[in-house]
Design a protein around this motif. Structure first.
Motif, PDB file in Angstrom:
ATOM      1  N   UNK A   1       0.847  -1.198   0.000  1.00 28.12           N
ATOM      2  CA  UNK A   1       0.000   0.000   0.000  1.00 28.12           C
ATOM      3  C   UNK A   1       0.879   1.243   0.000  1.00 28.12           C
ATOM      4  N   UNK A 194     -10.861 -11.897   6.144  1.00 27.21           N
ATOM      5  CA  UNK A 194      -9.598 -11.406   5.588  1.00 27.21           C
ATOM      6  C   UNK A 194      -8.508 -12.477   5.698  1.00 27.21           C
ATOM      7  N   UNK A 230     -13.959  -6.136  -0.994  1.00 32.28           N
ATOM      8  CA  UNK A 230     -14.410  -5.263   0.100  1.00 32.28           C
ATOM      9  C   UNK A 230     -15.614  -5.900   0.782  1.00 32.28           C
ATOM     10  N   UNK A 231     -15.707  -5.689   2.106  1.00 35.39           N
ATOM     11  CA  UNK A 231     -16.741  -6.351   2.874  1.00 35.39           C
ATOM     12  C   UNK A 231     -17.785  -5.366   3.386  1.00 35.39           C
ATOM     13  N   UNK A 232     -19.060  -5.734   3.214  1.00 35.33           N
ATOM     14  CA  UNK A 232     -20.151  -4.975   3.808  1.00 35.33           C
ATOM     15  C   UNK A 232     -20.973  -5.950   4.641  1.00 35.33           C
ATOM     16  N   UNK A 397      -4.151  -6.912   8.764  1.00 36.11           N
ATOM     17  CA  UNK A 397      -4.537  -5.502   8.763  1.00 36.11           C
ATOM     18  C   UNK A 397      -3.433  -4.652   9.403  1.00 36.11           C
ATOM     19  N   UNK A 400      -0.835  -3.961   6.978  1.00 32.99           N
ATOM     20  CA  UNK A 400      -1.259  -3.050   5.905  1.00 32.99           C
ATOM     21  C   UNK A 400      -1.213  -1.587   6.361  1.00 32.99           C
ATOM     22  N   UNK A 417     -16.081   8.076   3.872  1.00 31.63           N
ATOM     23  CA  UNK A 417     -15.395   7.139   2.992  1.00 31.63           C
ATOM     24  C   UNK A 417     -16.104   5.794   2.945  1.00 31.63           C
ATOM     25  N   UNK A 418     -16.574   5.346   4.129  1.00 25.30           N
ATOM     26  CA  UNK A 418     -17.079   3.978   4.179  1.00 25.30           C
ATOM     27  C   UNK A 418     -18.520   3.849   3.708  1.00 25.30           C
ATOM     28  N   UNK A 419     -19.340   4.897   3.896  1.00 24.85           N
ATOM     29  CA  UNK A 419     -20.734   4.759   3.489  1.00 24.85           C
ATOM     30  C   UNK A 419     -20.846   4.983   1.989  1.00 24.85           C
TER      31      UNK A 419
ATOM     32  N   UNK B  26     -22.486   0.516   4.827  1.00 20.14           N
ATOM     33  CA  UNK B  26     -21.138   0.867   5.190  1.00 20.14           C
ATOM     34  C   UNK B  26     -20.178  -0.236   4.742  1.00 20.14           C
ATOM     35  N   UNK B  27     -19.075   0.157   4.139  1.00 19.70           N
ATOM     36  CA  UNK B  27     -18.037  -0.818   3.798  1.00 19.70           C
ATOM     37  C   UNK B  27     -17.096  -0.897   4.998  1.00 19.70           C
ATOM     38  N   UNK B  28     -16.673  -2.090   5.351  1.00 17.86           N
ATOM     39  CA  UNK B  28     -15.766  -2.230   6.496  1.00 17.86           C
ATOM     40  C   UNK B  28     -14.362  -1.759   6.104  1.00 17.86           C
ATOM     41  N   UNK B  29     -13.788  -0.886   6.927  1.00 22.15           N
ATOM     42  CA  UNK B  29     -12.482  -0.314   6.547  1.00 22.15           C
ATOM     43  C   UNK B  29     -11.324  -1.280   6.786  1.00 22.15           C
ATOM     44  N   UNK B  30     -11.353  -2.404   6.130  1.00 26.53           N
ATOM     45  CA  UNK B  30     -10.372  -3.459   6.373  1.00 26.53           C
ATOM     46  C   UNK B  30      -9.954  -4.081   5.043  1.00 26.53           C
ATOM     47  N   UNK B  31      -8.700  -4.451   4.955  1.00 23.01           N
ATOM     48  CA  UNK B  31      -8.223  -5.195   3.797  1.00 23.01           C
ATOM     49  C   UNK B  31      -7.627  -4.308   2.714  1.00 23.01           C
ATOM     50  N   UNK B  32      -6.805  -4.897   1.861  1.00 20.33           N
ATOM     51  CA  UNK B  32      -6.095  -4.115   0.840  1.00 20.33           C
ATOM     52  C   UNK B  32      -7.034  -3.433  -0.163  1.00 20.33           C
ATOM     53  N   UNK B  33      -8.134  -4.098  -0.515  1.00 19.83           N
ATOM     54  CA  UNK B  33      -9.022  -3.505  -1.517  1.00 19.83           C
ATOM     55  C   UNK B  33      -9.764  -2.306  -0.961  1.00 19.83           C
ATOM     56  N   UNK B  34     -10.114  -2.359   0.329  1.00 20.23           N
ATOM     57  CA  UNK B  34     -10.736  -1.182   0.924  1.00 20.23           C
ATOM     58  C   UNK B  34      -9.752  -0.017   0.936  1.00 20.23           C
ATOM     59  N   UNK B  35      -8.509  -0.289   1.317  1.00 21.97           N
ATOM     60  CA  UNK B  35      -7.536   0.809   1.405  1.00 21.97           C
ATOM     61  C   UNK B  35      -7.347   1.468   0.039  1.00 21.97           C
ATOM     62  N   UNK B  37      -9.735   1.603  -2.222  1.00 22.40           N
ATOM     63  CA  UNK B  37     -10.988   2.351  -2.405  1.00 22.40           C
ATOM     64  C   UNK B  37     -10.920   3.688  -1.655  1.00 22.40           C
ATOM     65  N   UNK B  38     -10.426   3.631  -0.409  1.00 15.82           N
ATOM     66  CA  UNK B  38     -10.337   4.843   0.407  1.00 15.82           C
ATOM     67  C   UNK B  38      -9.388   5.846  -0.238  1.00 15.82           C
ATOM     68  N   UNK B  39      -8.328   5.341  -0.818  1.00 12.97           N
ATOM     69  CA  UNK B  39      -7.358   6.219  -1.457  1.00 12.97           C
ATOM     70  C   UNK B  39      -8.003   6.917  -2.657  1.00 12.97           C
TER      71      UNK B  39
END
Lengths: 576, 53
Positions: A1, A194, A230-232, A397, A400, A417-419, B26-35, B37-39
């Motif tokens: 990352x 994960x 990504x997880x929801x 995590x 990362x 960001x998350x919603x 809400x997407x969980x802020x965890x894992x490489x793909x989320x990071x 996405x956040x970027x």
């Protein structure tokens, strides 16, 4: 990352060494991701990877983990156990029953505390649950530091999905007191998912996952949509009646009855006898997950009488059937809560110590379809140890975000960001038929996919090639119910009217559900666009890319595989 | 399916409907793909812009 794009300003944080901590009511574990990227669960000085979340004090000396757990027999009043769920709660809101056989939680200001002899002085001290948590974290961190040969100064901690903000705040304070930087809290089921998805052999795939976290004092079931990695979370359930300690109780009662038959006294009636029986029953239970027979033997169980016995797995499974059934029902209910059918589930991840029980995994496997993957040691050879999943996820995590500024982590986890809007229906391509009401729908973007999202798929075209029409539509999840085909060679059995089978798109045959074949299907919804691709070669393939932007506008790119030109078009965003 | 006779559209593309109302989750802020996405979200980048970097 890449964390280096911070507006050109490079803030070098002091060298961090981060680990993942799975902090449970019954057990905790610590894990680290090394330079090879693989998470490893670290054993403490006693060689335990599952470290009991227990602290005990004898004449001012602190014992931790298994050493403390054995003190539940002789020194129960100065032993603190099952305290994780008390963190950040008021005394009135906790269920203290798990702590019945150890130091009792007490009301202390707005929080919970324990009265224990934790120093060599005569009078007991009042120690808050936050302080206990901090001491526990300190011991875990020092075990990790000893193992790694470097001091650990940052952590990612897993918490249940129903852990409140107050609880997180207090646990964060406990981490601060333990002199580590808390990088992030992550939900336990997400950590488990994960841990599987981060394995190099796992492909990123859109799937519905059920995580059944079966612990000692509680069972938590979570339904997740995994989309583009990504997880929801779609639904969660928490249960405190069908968990590991209820299975221990089944064995405690079984052995106690056997003891009474021989000796006319009930070992459950004196606290020390009960503590011994509980300790050994748990060990017997674990042995029954591995072998088909297990023995129990306790010195001086009650009134100075020794006890020894054996139990086989089948007997245990019969006795524990009610608890097993409760776990299966909890999973069914949670899938229903997510407004999904059991057939919609692609993967079931069994996490937590109780998941080692073979019968639980096989019971769960029977309620799902054969295509659903049940990830547990007894159903899948390549399954990860369920006791290690959450710690591994936390370690991944941690590795990362280790390089990130804490501000960056906080901002990334912000609702801004998350919603995101998640697709209500699938978006895909209608195959075979020119009539929108029939034909076969192939999803490209699944329901519950957060936007923006982009997927590309390739389809075969009609064999003769030529001009091809592509219909992009929405697809609605549906269950197709088919009556089983009457076997042609059965003697005299009523052959059902073949015409009846044509009604299979309607789901009106509820009463015959058991005999019916149920399968996943798609109902065709709104048609979104039509695309023409002209002059496709014989046997040619068409590649379609669907890109949904954050405002739900849809961009379509379609071209024949191998050709440079394609058709592009845009479906405008909706007004709502 | 085969293109029916007489089907025409500007640039061979005919938009017909709109995507139905989404669900806010809400997407969980965890894992490489989320990071990743956040970027993208924090820097207001699209997928292709992100790939170019």
């Amino acid at each position: 990352m890449s964390a280096e794009e911070d507006n050109g300003v490079t803030v070098t944080p002091p060298e961090r060494l981060a680990i993942g901590i799975a902090f449970g009511n019954s057990n905790s574990s610590i894990a680290h991701t090394g330079s090879d990227g693989k998470p490893v669960v670290i054993a403490n000085e006693e060689g335990d990877r599952q470290i009991p979340s227990v602290l005990s004090y004898i004449e001012g000396e602190e014992f931790h983990g298994n050493q403390a757990k054995t003190q539940l027999i002789r020194n129960s009043k100065n032993t603190v156990a099952y305290f994780r769920d008390y963190i950040g709660k008021s005394f009135d809101s906790i269920d203290p029953s798990a702590s019945h056989a150890s130091a009792h939680p007490q009301k202390h200001d707005k929080t919970v505390a324990f009265s224990i002899h934790d120093t060599s002085s005569e009078s007991p001290n009042t120690v808050t649950v936050q302080e206990i948590a901090s001491r526990h974290l300190k011991r875990l961190i020092s075990s990790a530091s000893d193992f790694l040969g470097q001091s650990v100064n940052a952590v990612v901690i897993t918490v249940p999905t129903n852990f409140s903000e107050d609880q997180k705040k207090e646990l964060e304070a406990a981490a601060r007191d333990a002199k580590v930087e808390l990088l992030q809290f992550i939900p336990e089921p997400i950590a488990a998912a994960l841990a599987y998805d981060a394995r190099p052999e796992t492909e990123v795939r859109d799937k519905i996952i059920v995580v059944a976290d079966l612990g000692g004092t509680r069972s938590d079931v979570t339904v997740l949509a995994s989309r583009g990695g990504m997880y929801s979370i779609l639904a969660t359930s928490h249960d405190y009646e069908f968990a590991g300690q209820n299975l221990d109780q089944v064995l405690i009662d079984h052995f106690a009855k056997e003891f009474i038959k021989k000796n006319k006294s009930d070992p459950r009636e004196n606290p020390r006898g009960l503590a011994k029986l509980k300790h050994e029953s748990e060990a017997t239970k674990k042995a029954l997950s591995l072998g088909t027979n297990a023995t129990i033997s306790i010195e001086s169980l009650s009134e100075g009488i020794d006890f020894s016995s054996t139990v086989n797995r089948i007997r245990y499974e019969t006795l524990a059937n009610k608890v097993f059934g409760g776990i299966t029902r909890l999973i069914e209910d949670t899938v229903k809560k997510a407004e999904l059918d059991l057939l919609d589930v692609d993967e079931v991840i069994l996490s937590g110590g109780t998941s080692h029980t073979p019968k639980i995994a096989s019971n769960i496997a029977t309620i799902f379809s054969q295509t659903t993957r049940v990830l547990a040691p007894s159903t899948l050879a390549t399954a990860i140890n369920p006791s290690e999943l959450t710690a591994r996820g936390a370690a991944i995590q941690a590795s990362l975000v280790q390089e990130f500024d804490v501000d960056d982590i906080v901002q990334s986890a912000h609702p801004m960001v998350t919603v995101a809007p998640h697709l209500h229906n699938a978006i895909g391509v209608l195959l075979l038929s020119g009539d929108a009401s029939r034909g076969i729908f192939r999803p490209v973007l699944d329901p519950e996919t957060p936007v923006p999202a982009k997927r590309t798929v390739t389809f075969a075209t009609p064999r003769e090639g030529g001009d091809v029409l592509i219909k992009i539509c929405e697809g609605i999840r549906d269950i197709k119910v088919t009556k089983p085909e009457p076997k042609p060679k059965t003697n005299g059995a009523t052959v059902k009217d073949a015409d009846e089978d044509d009604s299979d798109m309607s789901d009106s045959d509820e009463e015959e559900e058991e005999e019916d074949l149920r399968e996943r299907a798609w109902k065709v919804g709104t048609e979104l666009a039509e695309v023409a691709i002209k002059g496709v070669k014989k046997g040619g393939k068409v590649e379609i890319t669907l890109n949904v932007n954050a405002e739900l506008g849809l961009q379509v790119v379609a071209r024949e595989v191998g050709s440079k030109t394609g058709v592009r078009g845009v479906v405008e965003k909706p007004e709502h | 399916p085969v293109l029916p006779q007489g089907w025409t559209a500007e640039k061979d593309f005919k938009p017909l409907g709109k995507i139905s109302k989404p669900i806010q989750r809400s997407i969980e802020p965890v894992g490489p793909h989320f990071l990743a996405h956040a970027r993208r979200k924090r820097h207001h980048r699209t997928f292709s812009e992100d790939e170019r970097i």
